[in-house]
Scaffold this motif. Structure first.
Motif, PDB file in Angstrom:
ATOM      1  N   ARG A 139       5.788  -7.205   6.103  1.00  0.00           N
ATOM      2  CA  ARG A 139       6.155  -5.949   5.438  1.00  0.00           C
ATOM      3  C   ARG A 139       7.527  -6.045   4.775  1.00  0.00           C
ATOM      4  O   ARG A 139       7.705  -5.603   3.640  1.00  0.00           O
ATOM      5  N   ASP A 140       8.499  -6.645   5.469  1.00  0.00           N
ATOM      6  CA  ASP A 140       9.847  -6.749   4.890  1.00  0.00           C
ATOM      7  C   ASP A 140       9.840  -7.572   3.606  1.00  0.00           C
ATOM      8  O   ASP A 140      10.467  -7.203   2.613  1.00  0.00           O
ATOM      9  N   GLU A 141       9.108  -8.690   3.634  1.00  0.00           N
ATOM     10  CA  GLU A 141       9.015  -9.543   2.436  1.00  0.00           C
ATOM     11  C   GLU A 141       8.327  -8.799   1.290  1.00  0.00           C
ATOM     12  O   GLU A 141       8.794  -8.817   0.150  1.00  0.00           O
TER      13      GLU A 141
ATOM     14  N   ALA B  29       6.920   2.495   9.176  1.00  0.00           N
ATOM     15  CA  ALA B  29       6.181   1.682   8.199  1.00  0.00           C
ATOM     16  C   ALA B  29       5.979   2.469   6.903  1.00  0.00           C
ATOM     17  O   ALA B  29       6.262   1.985   5.802  1.00  0.00           O
ATOM     18  N   VAL B  30       5.504   3.700   7.048  1.00  0.00           N
ATOM     19  CA  VAL B  30       5.206   4.544   5.881  1.00  0.00           C
ATOM     20  C   VAL B  30       6.469   4.761   5.043  1.00  0.00           C
ATOM     21  O   VAL B  30       6.451   4.602   3.818  1.00  0.00           O
ATOM     22  N   LYS B  31       7.566   5.085   5.706  1.00  0.00           N
ATOM     23  CA  LYS B  31       8.799   5.377   4.952  1.00  0.00           C
ATOM     24  C   LYS B  31       9.335   4.140   4.248  1.00  0.00           C
ATOM     25  O   LYS B  31       9.821   4.222   3.108  1.00  0.00           O
ATOM     26  N   SER B  32       9.265   2.977   4.909  1.00  0.00           N
ATOM     27  CA  SER B  32       9.799   1.761   4.262  1.00  0.00           C
ATOM     28  C   SER B  32       8.951   1.362   3.058  1.00  0.00           C
ATOM     29  O   SER B  32       9.475   0.930   2.029  1.00  0.00           O
ATOM     30  N   ILE B  33       7.619   1.520   3.176  1.00  0.00           N
ATOM     31  CA  ILE B  33       6.723   1.156   2.055  1.00  0.00           C
ATOM     32  C   ILE B  33       6.901   2.170   0.917  1.00  0.00           C
ATOM     33  O   ILE B  33       6.890   1.810  -0.257  1.00  0.00           O
TER      34      ILE B  33
END
Length: 294
Positions: A244-246, A285-289
């Motif tokens: 996810r970070d990448e 997860a939702v907020k970072s995406i």
């Protein structure tokens, strides 16, 4: 409703959640969620468990239309219910999230450096059911591994041929010719792919609308021309095996490209989490995406 959803998909802020693992990829999705294969003894039990997982995701307060524009479902998920409503209706009416359906039947054997889609028998019947279930659009995936012009042309030809059948049924197809992130010729594949897609887009009439789901390109903003094309509702990116970070970092380099992540969305979720832990992990997860998408 359809017009409202089209407007949301075209101009809304957010991303698309891909909840469409099916058949062969379901055991992997369950294992990542902490459910091992010995927990179920047949396919029916497996699909019951995956529906419980998806229901937990979709009903979570973190699965919020302020961040999520749409969700891609597997055929069985479309035909099942959440809190007494068909999944597509629950998404649209309770969550204000646009429902899509994965329609492909998986990948054929590799040939000319690509994997075409297997034939989709009874597609018209499936599209009719999708309309009855108030689904907005569809998704279908092929894979490109080598910069082989004939192979890439065959992938895009097949995608658009079936795409037109989907448009004729009144749905918006998400065309997904994934470029393998491990391809040694990834950048070259993307150049060839973009040219083929443009050729098809330019031959559509103005009422024929598509979405594109593409691997995040090696060269940022490679797909700018596709994003701005009048026949393209939205271009979304798959995470393609990146963490996810990448995936988020690469996505941020591309203006106008938004996420449609599957593994990267659910990688921190586990069946043994309390509801509070689960909702918190999903919210992160939702907020970072979302941040990466806008």
């Amino acid at each position: 409703m359809q017009q409202q959803q089209l407007e949301k998909m075209k101009n809304g802020k957010g991303f698309i959640a891909a909840l469409d693992q099916s058949g062969g990829s379901t055991p992997k999705a369950l294992a990542a969620y902490g459910i091992k294969e010995e927990a179920y003894s047949n396919e029916d039990e497996m699909f019951d468990l995956v529906h419980e997982m998806r229901t937990r995701i979709i009903t979570s307060p973190a699965f919020d239309s302020n961040y999520i524009l749409g969700a891609i479902l597997f055929e069985q998920t479309m035909d099942r219910e959440i809190e007494g409503m068909y999944t597509g209706d629950y998404l649209a009416e309770k969550k204000d999230i646009v429902p899509f359906l994965k329609v492909d039947k998986g990948l054929a054997e590799e040939s000319d450096g690509v994997q075409l889609m297997k034939p989709i028998p009874d597609l018209d019947k499936l599209l009719k059911r999708a309309n009855e279930r108030h689904i907005f659009g569809t998704k279908m995936r092929s894979v490109i591994k080598d910069a082989n012009p004939e192979g890439i042309k065959a992938v895009v030809d097949q995608q658009f041929e079936i795409g037109k059948q989907i448009i004729a049924a009144g749905l918006v197809p998400i065309i997904e010719p994934e470029v393998d992130i491990n391809s040694p010729e990834k950048e070259k594949c993307e150049e060839l792919l973009k040219a083929e897609i443009l050729r098809h887009l330019n031959s559509l009439n103005e009422s024929e609308l598509v979405m594109l789901k593409l691997t995040i390109p090696t060269v940022p903003n490679t797909y700018k021309e596709l994003i701005e094309h009048p026949n393209v509702v939205r271009v979304v990116a798959l995470s393609g095996g990146y963490s996810r970070d990448e995936a988020n970092a690469k996505l941020k380099e591309n203006d106008g490209l938004i996420a449609s992540f599957s593994r990267a969305l659910s990688q921190d979720l586990n069946v043994n989490q309390t509801d509070e832990e689960f909702n918190q992990a999903l919210q992160q997860a939702v907020k970072s995406i979302y941040e990466a998408s806008i």
